[in-house]
Each structure stands twice: as C-alpha cells, then as structure tokens.
Design an enzyme around this catalytic site. Structure first.
Site, PDB file in Angstrom:
ATOM      1  N   ARG A 243       0.878  -1.183  -0.248  1.00 34.42           N
ATOM      2  CA  ARG A 243       0.283   0.289  -0.094  1.00 34.42           C
ATOM      3  C   ARG A 243       1.311   1.665  -0.156  1.00 34.42           C
ATOM      4  NH1 ARG A 243      -2.933   3.633   4.947  1.00 34.42           N
ATOM      5  NH2 ARG A 243      -3.642   4.762   3.362  1.00 34.42           N
TER       6      ARG A 243
ATOM      7  N   HIS B  84      -2.561  10.740   0.160  1.00 32.72           N
ATOM      8  CA  HIS B  84      -2.479  11.030   1.949  1.00 32.72           C
ATOM      9  C   HIS B  84      -1.878  12.107   2.793  1.00 32.72           C
ATOM     10  CE1 HIS B  84      -1.048   7.438   4.905  1.00 32.72           C
ATOM     11  NE2 HIS B  84      -0.389   8.731   5.460  1.00 32.72           N
TER      12      HIS B  84
ATOM     13  N   GLU C 116      -7.819   8.667   6.454  1.00 35.43           N
ATOM     14  CA  GLU C 116      -7.471   8.383   8.059  1.00 35.43           C
ATOM     15  C   GLU C 116      -7.968  10.117   7.364  1.00 35.43           C
ATOM     16  OE1 GLU C 116      -4.474   8.066  10.275  1.00 35.43           O
ATOM     17  OE2 GLU C 116      -4.455   6.290   9.931  1.00 35.43           O
TER      18      GLU C 116
ATOM     19  N   ASN D 154      -7.243   1.823   9.842  1.00 37.60           N
ATOM     20  CA  ASN D 154      -6.197   1.945  10.141  1.00 37.60           C
ATOM     21  C   ASN D 154      -6.773   1.519  11.665  1.00 37.60           C
ATOM     22  OD1 ASN D 154      -5.217   2.720   7.662  1.00 37.60           O
ATOM     23  ND2 ASN D 154      -5.012   4.633   8.192  1.00 37.60           N
TER      24      ASN D 154
ATOM     25  N   TYR E 229      -4.498   2.047  15.824  1.00 37.41           N
ATOM     26  CA  TYR E 229      -3.818   2.292  16.574  1.00 37.41           C
ATOM     27  C   TYR E 229      -3.836   1.799  17.457  1.00 37.41           C
ATOM     28  CZ  TYR E 229      -0.873   4.054  12.712  1.00 37.41           C
ATOM     29  OH  TYR E 229      -0.257   3.275  11.280  1.00 37.41           O
TER      30      TYR E 229
ATOM     31  N   GLU F 112      -3.277  -0.376   7.920  1.00 43.45           N
ATOM     32  CA  GLU F 112      -2.861   0.530   8.540  1.00 43.45           C
ATOM     33  C   GLU F 112      -2.967  -0.368   9.968  1.00 43.45           C
ATOM     34  OE1 GLU F 112      -1.030   4.141   9.642  1.00 43.45           O
ATOM     35  OE2 GLU F 112      -1.915   4.434   7.299  1.00 43.45           O
TER      36      GLU F 112
HETATM   37  C1  GBH Z   1      -1.292   6.748  10.379  1.00 42.35           C
HETATM   38  O1  GBH Z   1      -1.793   7.909  11.644  1.00 42.35           O
HETATM   39  C2  GBH Z   1      -0.917   7.824   9.358  1.00 42.35           C
HETATM   40  O2  GBH Z   1      -1.972   7.450   8.081  1.00 42.35           O
HETATM   41  C3  GBH Z   1       0.473   7.862   8.611  1.00 42.35           C
HETATM   42  O3  GBH Z   1       0.741   8.749   7.957  1.00 42.35           O
HETATM   43  C4  GBH Z   1       1.537   7.590  10.252  1.00 42.35           C
HETATM   44  O4  GBH Z   1       3.105   7.528   9.624  1.00 42.35           O
HETATM   45  C5  GBH Z   1       0.598   6.378  11.145  1.00 42.35           C
HETATM   46  O5  GBH Z   1      -0.373   6.292  11.705  1.00 42.35           O
HETATM   47  C6  GBH Z   1       1.838   7.089  12.497  1.00 42.35           C
HETATM   48  O6  GBH Z   1       1.545   7.874  12.854  1.00 42.35           O
HETATM   49  O7  GBH Z   1      -2.307  10.202  21.912  1.00 42.35           O
HETATM   50  O8  GBH Z   1      -1.888   7.980  22.236  1.00 42.35           O
HETATM   51  O9  GBH Z   1      -3.934   8.417  21.887  1.00 42.35           O
HETATM   52  C7  GBH Z   1      -2.156   7.840  12.765  1.00 42.35           C
HETATM   53  C8  GBH Z   1      -2.864   8.413  13.767  1.00 42.35           C
HETATM   54  C9  GBH Z   1      -3.755   9.457  15.892  1.00 42.35           C
HETATM   55  C10 GBH Z   1      -3.088   7.172  15.256  1.00 42.35           C
HETATM   56  C11 GBH Z   1      -3.385   9.943  17.501  1.00 42.35           C
HETATM   57  C12 GBH Z   1      -2.694   7.383  17.083  1.00 42.35           C
HETATM   58  C13 GBH Z   1      -3.225   8.691  18.616  1.00 42.35           C
HETATM   59  C14 GBH Z   1      -2.355   7.814  19.633  1.00 42.35           C
HETATM   60  N1  GBH Z   1      -2.806   8.558  15.019  1.00 42.35           N
HETATM   61  N2  GBH Z   1      -3.680   8.932  17.611  1.00 42.35           N
HETATM   62  S1  GBH Z   1      -2.655   8.426  21.623  1.00 42.35           S
END
Ligand code: GBH
Length: 451
Positions: free
Chosen positions: A78, A122, A167, A293, A295, A355
């Site tokens: 991707r 992106h 996103e 995606n 996290y 992701e």
């Molecule tokens: C993605 O965004 C992007 O698509 C990518 O480009 C980027 O490199 C990758 O992730 C890594 O950052 O403060 O602990 O609650 C991720 C968006 C926004 C996910 C903030 C985690 C909060 C973490 N992120 N979010 S926390």
C-alpha cells in the site's frame, strides 16, 4: 511461528507507506508544492525543523525498496500517490513524468508478484488548491474526482485495490482543528465544510474509479474504540460525541447515506447550505472494501470548563507504551472490528487492515514482533466473531518522515539511516517474512470484485 493464528485462504499480508513520508525529490519530475512542503518549511511546525525534502529518497531508490518488499514475500504493498506529482497545481492535464513514476512502481510490483494498493490522498494536497481554500472549498472535491479519473485511466487495469482518502478524520482533526498537521488550521466553528468536502471528494473519486477500473475501491479510516473515563453522565456524553466524530463521521455517510446523529454541532451555518441535494447519494455509492487503520483506544472524559471542544482525551494508563508513548492494546482492534460489524451489519463491506504498527527504534525489535503478533491474534478473533477481514498491511515498510515528529519516530520493519540512506532490515522484518510466506496462496483480487 507455530503460535501464530491461521488465516483464511487468500488473506493478504502486506506493508504500507505514504508519498510525502518516503519519496523526497520534492523539486524533481515536475512535482508541484504540497501543503506538507509549506508546513514543514514553516518554523516551529515539525520537531527540530525537519522536513520531507529527502525523506527516504524513495523516488530514486524505489527499485531497491520494491526488492525489500519482495524479500518479505509480501502479497500487497500500500503506497500513496503525491497528487502534485500528477497535477502540479491540483488541476488540469497530467504531468507525464508524475504518472510515469507511479506506472513504473505499479509495474515493478506486479513483476514481483505484489498487489499494488494505491492511496490517492495521504494528506499532501497541492498547495495551489490550499491557496484557493483547500478542503473548505467545494471545488476541491471536484478536482479530486478529476485526479482520480487520471489515475484510473492510466492504472485502472493494474491497481488491485483503490483507497481514496487516508484517515480523513485525522486530516480534519489534526490539520484543520488542532493545527498540528498541514495545513495548520485551527477552525473552531464551521468545520462541516471540510468534513463534507472530504466525503464528497471520496464519492466523486469512487465514481471516477468505477468508470475506469474494475478493481475494488475503499478508503482508509482511522478507528479507535472509545472508552469513557467513568460512568458519570458527563463523561459518557463526551465519549459519545468523540465516538461520533472519530468513528462514524466518515463512515455513516458512506455506508448508510446519512450523517451520524449529533453532527450538526460542526457548523453554525445552515446544514443545507453545505450538504447539497444529491451529495449523500454520491458519497454513499457502494464501496467494495473498508480500510481500517488502527493504533489504540481513546480514553475520553468531559472537557474542562470553558474548553472549546466537547470532549477531553486522556492518557491511557496501565498498558505498555511504544517509543511514541502510545498505549499498546491489541484487543482494541478486535473490539473495534466487532463494533463496526454490530453497528453497520451487512452494510460493512469486507475489511482490510490498511495500517497498524508501532514506533520502536531498536534493530532487535521484539517489541514490534509482539505488537504485530498481537494484531494478528486480534484479527483472527474478529474473523471468528464473524467479521470478514481480507488483509493486513503493517505500518510501515521502513522508517520514514513521521509528520510533526520528523524522523524521531521509527515505524519500519526496515531501519533507515537518514544520513546515508542505508536500509537495514530489523529482526521484525525477518519475523514478518515468515508470516507472509506461510500465508496460503492467493487468488487474483480482480477476479473477485467483492474484495
Ligand atoms: C497514521 O496516522 C498515518 O496514516 C500515517 O501516515 C502515520 O505515519 C502513522 O499513522 C503513524 O503515526 O495519543 O496515544 O492516543 C495515525 C493517527 C493519531 C493514531 C493519533 C494515534 C493517538 C495516539 N494517529 N493517535 S494517543
């Protein structure tokens, strides 16, 4: 490896990247400026004043990078296209050098038996479009539809999965409300036009891609299970608002053809002056996959008095933390996949994890191995609970420009020395190679348009 779950036949394992984070060569090949060039070159915006001028120099080193993906045995890659390489000012005829670059990339992937999954946006909007108002301007989605058409015409027969937007919620919230990403705006009211035009751009791109390609189309949303801090009514209400904006604002209009209840607070204007007749039909055209995606979950409480936002994000304690200080909660991925299925039912198309990953610097990165293994267990549990998941792309192939953090966060299976551009596979690369190569053989995605 024996402790790894088995996945259904055809399940794809891959890796993800994005144009501004890896390409560099910002002044080459006729590329126009993007909002990230402008933002990163504005003092005080990116840690230590870093920028993506060179990044991983992928624009020149793409062949070696494709060999790294092939070396993993990955079934999918991707990547994203820099809109301003294809249309330097975001409109008008295509810049041939830009399209040629991505065509070489796509053909190079196919030659290596890797499915190209192409993201159109992106976050690197052509600066010329931002100068006209960016996503706040209703012309931008029209331009985005034309850009999608150019890519569909050129690569529609070879791209295996199209991802319109990456996103949109994060681009909206961090770029247009918090101002910590490009374009660095801090809009406190009248946020709905940006939201709506991103969605409309998605819809117009879906039409253009369906006209020019038979491959499945989706977008990649960033989802986060929302956990209220307490049972208090105030915390519960704040959590509900947060869940609506983060998880449903960019999903309900697409899958259900309507905004989620409560979205009206995003504007002080008349909603009907922004959401015009017919827009939701364009936005809710069928998509053939849902990109997820993931996290981490979000711990939400009522905002402090006088705060302009209707919720407060708190730090989640009691979990391991990545080098970025983000909590590691693999089961949150299962939770969110199951909740999407519960909420959207049969309207939810087959899911791709587009992701997930962690910042961890060491070459001997057991931390990253455990992270991905946790994800895979969560995906397997979601499949067992009835969610149709078709693929998993880890973020990221290699260390890259991590937005406002510059080069300080390292998300790669492959370590990059940003002085020499030497790539060194981490231990996780070797481990993930075993995951990819153990996967069952895969049928052609294009012969199975449902994803
Ligand atoms: C993605 O965004 C992007 O698509 C990518 O480009 C980027 O490199 C990758 O992730 C890594 O950052 O403060 O602990 O609650 C991720 C968006 C926004 C996910 C903030 C985690 C909060 C973490 N992120 N979010 S926390």
């Amino acid at each position: 490896m024996s402790d790894l779950p088995q996945f259904p036949p055809g399940f794809r394992f891959g890796v993800s990247t994005a144009s501004y984070q890896i390409e560099g060569a910002v002044g080459e090949g006729g590329r126009g400026a993007s909002i990230w060039d402008t933002f990163a070159h504005t003092a005080g915006k990116v840690r230590d004043g870093q920028n993506g001028d060179v990044a991983c120099d992928h624009y020149h080193r793409w062949e070696g990078d494709l060999d790294l993906i092939a070396g993993l045995g990955a079934g999918a890659y991707r990547f994203s296209v820099a809109w301003s390489r294809v249309q330097p000012t975001g409109s008008g005829p295509a810049n041939p050098e830009g399209l040629d670059f991505y065509e070489r990339l796509v053909d190079g992937l196919l030659a290596r038996n890797i499915d190209p999954l192409l993201t159109l946006f992106h976050w690197d909007l052509p600066q010329a479009l931002q100068d006209l108002g960016g996503w706040a301007n209703r012309d931008t989605p029209m331009r985005f539809g034309e850009y999608a058409e150019l890519l569909g015409e050129r690569l529609g027969d070879r791209v295996k999965l199209w991802i319109t937007l990456n996103e949109p919620y994060i681009h909206f919230a961090l770029g247009h409300v918090q101002g910590i990403h490009a374009p660095g705006l801090q809009m406190l009211s009248d946020q709905l036009p940006v939201v709506h035009h991103l969605l409309l751009g998605h819809g117009l791109a879906v039409s253009a891609l369906h006209r020019t390609s038979s491959s499945p189309v989706t977008l990649a949303n960033n989802y986060s299970p929302v956990w209220p801090k307490s049972d208090s009514e105030a915390d519960q209400m704040a959590a509900a608002v947060y869940d609506m904006v983060q998880n449903h604002l960019f999903t309900a209009p697409i899958l259900l053809g309507e905004y989620p209840p409560g979205y009206e607070f995003l504007t002080t204007a008349d909603v009907d002056s922004i959401v015009l007749e017919g827009d939701l039909e364009v936005i809710s055209q069928p998509i053939q996959a849902m990109g997820v995606n993931y996290y981490n979950p979000s711990l939400i409480a009522a905002p402090p008095e006088g705060d302009p936002l209707p919720f407060a994000r708190l730090e989640l304690e009691g979990y391991p933390k990545t080098a970025f200080d983000w909590p590691v909660v693999p089961d949150g991925l299962r939770e969110l996949l199951v909740s999407l299925k519960e909420r959207y039912g049969d309207r939810l198309p087959p899911v791709w994890i587009t992701e997930s990953g962690c910042s961890w610097p060491d070459l001997d990165d057991q931390f990253r191995i455990d992270y991905i293994a946790g994800d895979l267990a969560a995906v397997r549990a979601a499949i067992d609970a009835g969610v149709d998941v078709r693929g998993y792309c880890t973020w990221s192939l290699m260390d890259n420009f991590e937005w406002a953090e510059g080069y300080h966060q390292r998300f790669g299976l492959v370590h990059v020395d940003f002085d020499t551009q030497v790539r060194t596979p981490r231990r996780s690369y070797e481990w993930y190679r075993q995951v990819c190569t153990a996967a069952a053989p895969r049928p052609d995605l294009q012969q199975d348009p449902t994803g």
